[in-house]
Design a protein around this motif. Structure first.
Motif, PDB file in Angstrom:
ATOM      1  N   VAL A  93      -0.655   0.593  25.033  1.00 32.59           N
ATOM      2  CA  VAL A  93      -2.070   0.291  24.803  1.00 32.59           C
ATOM      3  C   VAL A  93      -2.864   1.593  24.694  1.00 32.59           C
ATOM      4  N   ILE A  94      -2.600   2.531  25.597  1.00 37.31           N
ATOM      5  CA  ILE A  94      -3.296   3.816  25.556  1.00 37.31           C
ATOM      6  C   ILE A  94      -2.962   4.564  24.264  1.00 37.31           C
ATOM      7  N   THR A  95      -1.696   4.553  23.874  1.00 37.50           N
ATOM      8  CA  THR A  95      -1.284   5.219  22.637  1.00 37.50           C
ATOM      9  C   THR A  95      -1.946   4.577  21.426  1.00 37.50           C
ATOM     10  N   PHE A  96      -2.016   3.257  21.406  1.00 38.28           N
ATOM     11  CA  PHE A  96      -2.655   2.556  20.283  1.00 38.28           C
ATOM     12  C   PHE A  96      -4.118   2.954  20.159  1.00 38.28           C
ATOM     13  N   TYR A  97      -4.847   2.952  21.261  1.00 36.35           N
ATOM     14  CA  TYR A  97      -6.265   3.307  21.216  1.00 36.35           C
ATOM     15  C   TYR A  97      -6.470   4.766  20.816  1.00 36.35           C
ATOM     16  N   MET A  98      -5.619   5.659  21.297  1.00 35.02           N
ATOM     17  CA  MET A  98      -5.755   7.065  20.915  1.00 35.02           C
ATOM     18  C   MET A  98      -5.404   7.271  19.444  1.00 35.02           C
ATOM     19  N   ARG A  99      -4.359   6.617  18.975  1.00 37.43           N
ATOM     20  CA  ARG A  99      -3.935   6.762  17.579  1.00 37.43           C
ATOM     21  C   ARG A  99      -4.951   6.149  16.620  1.00 37.43           C
ATOM     22  N   SER A 100      -5.564   5.049  17.034  1.00 42.76           N
ATOM     23  CA  SER A 100      -6.553   4.378  16.191  1.00 42.76           C
ATOM     24  C   SER A 100      -7.946   4.973  16.331  1.00 42.76           C
ATOM     25  N   LYS A 101      -8.097   5.890  17.255  1.00 43.37           N
ATOM     26  CA  LYS A 101      -9.389   6.518  17.555  1.00 43.37           C
ATOM     27  C   LYS A 101     -10.430   5.472  17.952  1.00 43.37           C
ATOM     28  N   LEU A 102     -10.007   4.518  18.758  1.00 44.47           N
ATOM     29  CA  LEU A 102     -10.905   3.489  19.269  1.00 44.47           C
ATOM     30  C   LEU A 102     -11.345   3.887  20.676  1.00 44.47           C
ATOM     31  N   THR A 110       9.851  -0.988  33.891  1.00 44.95           N
ATOM     32  CA  THR A 110      10.045  -0.628  32.486  1.00 44.95           C
ATOM     33  C   THR A 110       8.992  -1.306  31.621  1.00 44.95           C
ATOM     34  N   VAL A 111       8.792  -2.601  31.822  1.00 55.02           N
ATOM     35  CA  VAL A 111       7.815  -3.349  31.034  1.00 55.02           C
ATOM     36  C   VAL A 111       6.397  -2.857  31.336  1.00 55.02           C
ATOM     37  N   PHE A 112       6.096  -2.598  32.596  1.00 55.09           N
ATOM     38  CA  PHE A 112       4.763  -2.137  32.992  1.00 55.09           C
ATOM     39  C   PHE A 112       4.413  -0.821  32.297  1.00 55.09           C
ATOM     40  N   PHE A 113       5.299   0.150  32.371  1.00 55.82           N
ATOM     41  CA  PHE A 113       5.023   1.444  31.752  1.00 55.82           C
ATOM     42  C   PHE A 113       4.939   1.331  30.236  1.00 55.82           C
ATOM     43  N   ALA A 168       7.418   3.186  22.465  1.00 58.91           N
ATOM     44  CA  ALA A 168       7.613   2.136  23.465  1.00 58.91           C
ATOM     45  C   ALA A 168       8.936   2.322  24.190  1.00 58.91           C
ATOM     46  N   PHE A 169       9.986   2.676  23.466  1.00 63.63           N
ATOM     47  CA  PHE A 169      11.286   2.906  24.090  1.00 63.63           C
ATOM     48  C   PHE A 169      11.217   4.078  25.068  1.00 63.63           C
ATOM     49  N   ILE A 170      10.590   5.166  24.653  1.00 65.59           N
ATOM     50  CA  ILE A 170      10.467   6.341  25.536  1.00 65.59           C
ATOM     51  C   ILE A 170       9.630   5.999  26.760  1.00 65.59           C
ATOM     52  N   TYR A 171       8.541   5.276  26.573  1.00 68.04           N
ATOM     53  CA  TYR A 171       7.705   4.878  27.714  1.00 68.04           C
ATOM     54  C   TYR A 171       8.486   3.977  28.668  1.00 68.04           C
ATOM     55  N   GLY A 172       9.302   3.088  28.131  1.00 71.09           N
ATOM     56  CA  GLY A 172      10.145   2.239  28.978  1.00 71.09           C
ATOM     57  C   GLY A 172      11.141   3.059  29.778  1.00 71.09           C
ATOM     58  N   LEU A 173      11.741   4.057  29.153  1.00 70.79           N
ATOM     59  CA  LEU A 173      12.666   4.937  29.878  1.00 70.79           C
ATOM     60  C   LEU A 173      11.963   5.712  30.982  1.00 70.79           C
ATOM     61  N   MET A 204       0.821  -1.211   0.000  1.00 69.13           N
ATOM     62  CA  MET A 204       0.000   0.000   0.000  1.00 69.13           C
ATOM     63  C   MET A 204       0.859   1.266   0.000  1.00 69.13           C
ATOM     64  N   GLY A 205       2.136   1.127   0.335  1.00 66.29           N
ATOM     65  CA  GLY A 205       3.017   2.283   0.381  1.00 66.29           C
ATOM     66  C   GLY A 205       2.914   3.055   1.677  1.00 66.29           C
ATOM     67  N   LEU A 206       2.508   2.394   2.751  1.00 69.03           N
ATOM     68  CA  LEU A 206       2.390   3.064   4.045  1.00 69.03           C
ATOM     69  C   LEU A 206       3.765   3.277   4.662  1.00 69.03           C
ATOM     70  N   ALA A 207       3.907   4.360   5.375  1.00 68.27           N
ATOM     71  CA  ALA A 207       5.162   4.653   6.061  1.00 68.27           C
ATOM     72  C   ALA A 207       5.322   3.708   7.247  1.00 68.27           C
ATOM     73  N   PRO A 208       6.555   3.385   7.622  1.00 67.29           N
ATOM     74  CA  PRO A 208       6.743   2.510   8.785  1.00 67.29           C
ATOM     75  C   PRO A 208       6.238   3.186  10.059  1.00 67.29           C
ATOM     76  N   THR A 209       5.813   2.368  10.998  1.00 75.94           N
ATOM     77  CA  THR A 209       5.256   2.886  12.242  1.00 75.94           C
ATOM     78  C   THR A 209       6.354   3.432  13.157  1.00 75.94           C
ATOM     79  N   ARG A 210       5.981   4.417  13.961  1.00 77.91           N
ATOM     80  CA  ARG A 210       6.895   4.988  14.941  1.00 77.91           C
ATOM     81  C   ARG A 210       6.520   4.559  16.356  1.00 77.91           C
ATOM     82  N   LEU A 211       5.703   3.539  16.471  1.00 72.47           N
ATOM     83  CA  LEU A 211       5.276   3.081  17.789  1.00 72.47           C
ATOM     84  C   LEU A 211       6.429   2.492  18.594  1.00 72.47           C
ATOM     85  N   ALA A 212       7.430   1.939  17.929  1.00 70.79           N
ATOM     86  CA  ALA A 212       8.577   1.381  18.648  1.00 70.79           C
ATOM     87  C   ALA A 212       9.346   2.485  19.379  1.00 70.79           C
ATOM     88  N   ILE A 213       9.419   3.654  18.775  1.00 68.13           N
ATOM     89  CA  ILE A 213      10.080   4.781  19.436  1.00 68.13           C
ATOM     90  C   ILE A 213       9.295   5.175  20.681  1.00 68.13           C
TER      91      ILE A 213
END
Length: 174
Positions: free
Chosen positions: A116-125, A107-110, A57-62, A46-55
Protein backbone atom coordinates in the motif's frame (compact mmCIF):
# COMPACT_ATOMS: atom_id res chain seq x y z
CA UNK A 1 6.85 25.18 -19.37
CA UNK A 2 3.43 24.45 -20.75
CA UNK A 3 2.55 22.37 -23.77
CA UNK A 4 -0.57 21.62 -25.72
CA UNK A 5 -2.45 18.35 -25.48
CA UNK A 6 -5.56 17.03 -27.15
CA UNK A 7 -8.38 15.67 -25.03
CA UNK A 8 -10.39 13.17 -27.06
CA UNK A 9 -13.52 12.12 -25.17
CA UNK A 10 -15.30 8.82 -25.91
CA UNK A 11 -18.54 7.40 -24.54
CA UNK A 12 -17.86 3.68 -25.10
CA UNK A 13 -14.93 1.55 -23.96
CA UNK A 14 -14.87 -0.52 -27.17
CA UNK A 15 -14.62 2.65 -29.25
CA UNK A 16 -11.83 3.83 -26.92
CA UNK A 17 -9.90 0.57 -27.39
CA UNK A 18 -10.11 0.87 -31.19
CA UNK A 19 -9.06 4.53 -30.96
CA UNK A 20 -6.05 3.63 -28.82
CA UNK A 21 -4.96 1.02 -31.37
CA UNK A 22 -5.38 3.49 -34.24
CA UNK A 23 -3.51 6.20 -32.31
CA UNK A 24 -0.59 3.87 -31.59
CA UNK A 25 -0.55 2.72 -35.22
CA UNK A 26 -0.34 6.39 -36.31
CA UNK A 27 2.67 6.81 -33.93
CA UNK A 28 1.07 9.44 -31.68
CA UNK A 29 2.19 9.51 -28.05
CA UNK A 30 -0.65 8.84 -25.58
CA UNK A 31 0.07 10.78 -22.41
CA UNK A 32 -2.74 9.36 -20.25
CA UNK A 33 -6.18 7.77 -20.41
CA UNK A 34 -8.85 8.53 -17.82
CA UNK A 35 -11.66 5.97 -17.42
CA UNK A 36 -14.55 5.62 -14.96
CA UNK A 37 -13.78 1.91 -14.50
CA UNK A 38 -10.91 -0.45 -15.35
CA UNK A 39 -10.87 -1.39 -19.03
CA UNK A 40 -9.50 -4.88 -19.64
CA UNK A 41 -6.57 -4.91 -22.06
CA UNK A 42 -6.10 -1.13 -22.11
CA UNK A 43 -2.57 -1.33 -20.70
CA UNK A 44 -1.50 -3.72 -23.47
CA UNK A 45 -3.18 -1.60 -26.13
CA UNK A 46 -1.32 1.47 -24.81
CA UNK A 47 1.98 -0.42 -24.94
CA UNK A 48 2.73 -0.05 -21.24
CA UNK A 49 5.41 -2.23 -19.71
CA UNK A 50 4.26 -4.89 -17.24
CA UNK A 51 4.29 -3.87 -13.59
CA UNK A 52 7.05 -4.91 -11.22
CA UNK A 53 4.89 -4.59 -8.12
CA UNK A 54 4.67 -8.38 -7.77
CA UNK A 55 8.43 -8.51 -7.28
CA UNK A 56 8.12 -5.88 -4.55
CA UNK A 57 5.35 -7.88 -2.87
CA UNK A 58 7.53 -11.00 -2.85
CA UNK A 59 10.47 -9.10 -1.34
CA UNK A 60 8.22 -7.48 1.27
CA UNK A 61 6.84 -10.91 2.17
CA UNK A 62 10.36 -12.26 2.62
CA UNK A 63 11.21 -9.31 4.86
CA UNK A 64 8.12 -9.99 6.98
CA UNK A 65 8.90 -13.72 7.17
CA UNK A 66 12.48 -12.99 8.24
CA UNK A 67 11.48 -10.46 10.89
CA UNK A 68 8.76 -12.67 12.38
CA UNK A 69 11.04 -15.73 12.35
CA UNK A 70 13.77 -13.81 14.19
CA UNK A 71 11.21 -12.36 16.62
CA UNK A 72 9.73 -15.74 17.48
CA UNK A 73 13.18 -17.29 17.86
CA UNK A 74 14.23 -14.54 20.24
CA UNK A 75 11.03 -14.39 22.29
CA UNK A 76 10.01 -18.05 22.48
CA UNK A 77 13.43 -19.77 22.51
CA UNK A 78 16.10 -17.35 23.80
CA UNK A 79 14.47 -14.65 25.94
CA UNK A 80 11.45 -16.32 27.58
CA UNK A 81 11.35 -20.09 26.90
CA UNK A 82 8.11 -21.71 28.01
CA UNK A 83 6.97 -25.30 28.24
CA UNK A 84 3.62 -25.19 26.43
CA UNK A 85 1.81 -28.51 26.08
CA UNK A 86 4.88 -30.47 27.09
CA UNK A 87 6.99 -29.20 24.18
CA UNK A 88 10.49 -28.25 25.28
CA UNK A 89 12.01 -25.07 23.88
CA UNK A 90 15.47 -26.39 23.06
CA UNK A 91 15.63 -25.09 19.49
CA UNK A 92 13.56 -23.16 17.00
CA UNK A 93 13.52 -26.05 14.49
CA UNK A 94 11.83 -28.40 16.97
CA UNK A 95 9.03 -25.88 17.60
CA UNK A 96 8.72 -24.42 14.10
CA UNK A 97 5.43 -26.20 13.19
CA UNK A 98 3.73 -24.27 16.00
CA UNK A 99 5.09 -20.99 14.56
CA UNK A 100 3.93 -21.51 10.96
CA UNK A 101 0.62 -19.57 11.38
CA UNK A 102 2.48 -16.62 12.89
CA UNK A 103 5.08 -16.72 10.11
CA UNK A 104 2.30 -16.75 7.50
CA UNK A 105 0.47 -13.83 9.11
CA UNK A 106 3.71 -11.83 9.36
CA UNK A 107 4.42 -12.44 5.69
CA UNK A 108 0.95 -11.28 4.64
CA UNK A 109 1.03 -8.31 7.04
CA UNK A 110 4.33 -6.96 5.73
CA UNK A 111 3.52 -7.60 2.07
CA UNK A 112 0.10 -5.93 2.31
CA UNK A 113 1.09 -2.87 4.28
CA UNK A 114 4.32 -2.16 2.42
CA UNK A 115 2.55 -2.66 -0.93
CA UNK A 116 0.00 0.00 0.00
CA UNK A 117 2.82 2.40 0.89
CA UNK A 118 4.67 1.53 -2.33
CA UNK A 119 1.52 2.06 -4.40
CA UNK A 120 0.88 5.50 -2.92
CA UNK A 121 4.51 6.56 -3.35
CA UNK A 122 4.68 5.26 -6.93
CA UNK A 123 1.37 6.89 -7.85
CA UNK A 124 2.34 10.12 -6.08
CA UNK A 125 -0.90 10.06 -4.11
CA UNK A 126 0.07 12.12 -1.09
CA UNK A 127 -2.37 13.16 1.64
CA UNK A 128 -4.41 16.24 0.69
CA UNK A 129 -3.25 16.07 -2.95
CA UNK A 130 -5.52 17.84 -5.39
CA UNK A 131 -7.20 15.70 -8.05
CA UNK A 132 -5.64 15.80 -11.51
CA UNK A 133 -8.74 14.67 -13.40
CA UNK A 134 -9.07 16.97 -16.45
CA UNK A 135 -12.78 16.31 -17.01
CA UNK A 136 -15.40 15.47 -14.40
CA UNK A 137 -17.32 13.25 -16.84
CA UNK A 138 -14.55 10.62 -16.68
CA UNK A 139 -15.70 9.72 -13.17
CA UNK A 140 -19.18 8.90 -14.44
CA UNK A 141 -19.59 7.63 -17.99
CA UNK A 142 -16.98 9.06 -20.40
CA UNK A 143 -13.43 8.11 -21.34
CA UNK A 144 -10.70 10.67 -22.03
CA UNK A 145 -7.53 10.07 -24.02
CA UNK A 146 -4.83 12.72 -23.59
CA UNK A 147 -2.39 12.95 -26.51
CA UNK A 148 0.49 15.38 -26.89
CA UNK A 149 0.35 17.82 -29.82
CA UNK A 150 3.54 17.54 -31.87
CA UNK A 151 2.44 18.74 -35.26
CA UNK A 152 -0.60 20.07 -37.05
CA UNK A 153 -3.50 20.57 -34.58
CA UNK A 154 -6.24 20.49 -37.21
CA UNK A 155 -4.93 17.23 -38.61
CA UNK A 156 -4.92 15.65 -35.14
CA UNK A 157 -8.41 16.92 -34.36
CA UNK A 158 -9.80 15.38 -37.56
CA UNK A 159 -7.91 12.13 -36.82
CA UNK A 160 -9.51 11.78 -33.38
CA UNK A 161 -12.93 12.73 -34.69
CA UNK A 162 -12.60 9.87 -37.22
CA UNK A 163 -11.71 7.45 -34.40
CA UNK A 164 -15.13 7.99 -32.85
CA UNK A 165 -14.51 10.73 -30.30
CA UNK A 166 -17.66 12.58 -29.27
CA UNK A 167 -15.62 15.64 -28.33
CA UNK A 168 -12.08 16.77 -29.20
CA UNK A 169 -10.44 19.85 -27.71
CA UNK A 170 -6.94 21.29 -27.49
CA UNK A 171 -5.87 22.50 -24.05
CA UNK A 172 -2.71 23.85 -22.42
CA UNK A 173 -1.22 21.43 -19.91
CA UNK A 174 0.99 22.81 -17.17
Amino acid sequence: MSNKVIHAIYNDDDVLMNAVKQTRAAHHHIEEIYTPFPVHGLDKAMGLAPTRLAICAFIYGLVGLSIYTALMNFVMINDWPQDIGGKPSFSYIENMPAFVPIMFEGTVFFAAHLMVITFYMRSKLWPFKQAENPDVRTTDDHFLMEVGVHGNEEELISFFTKTGAVEVKVVEKH
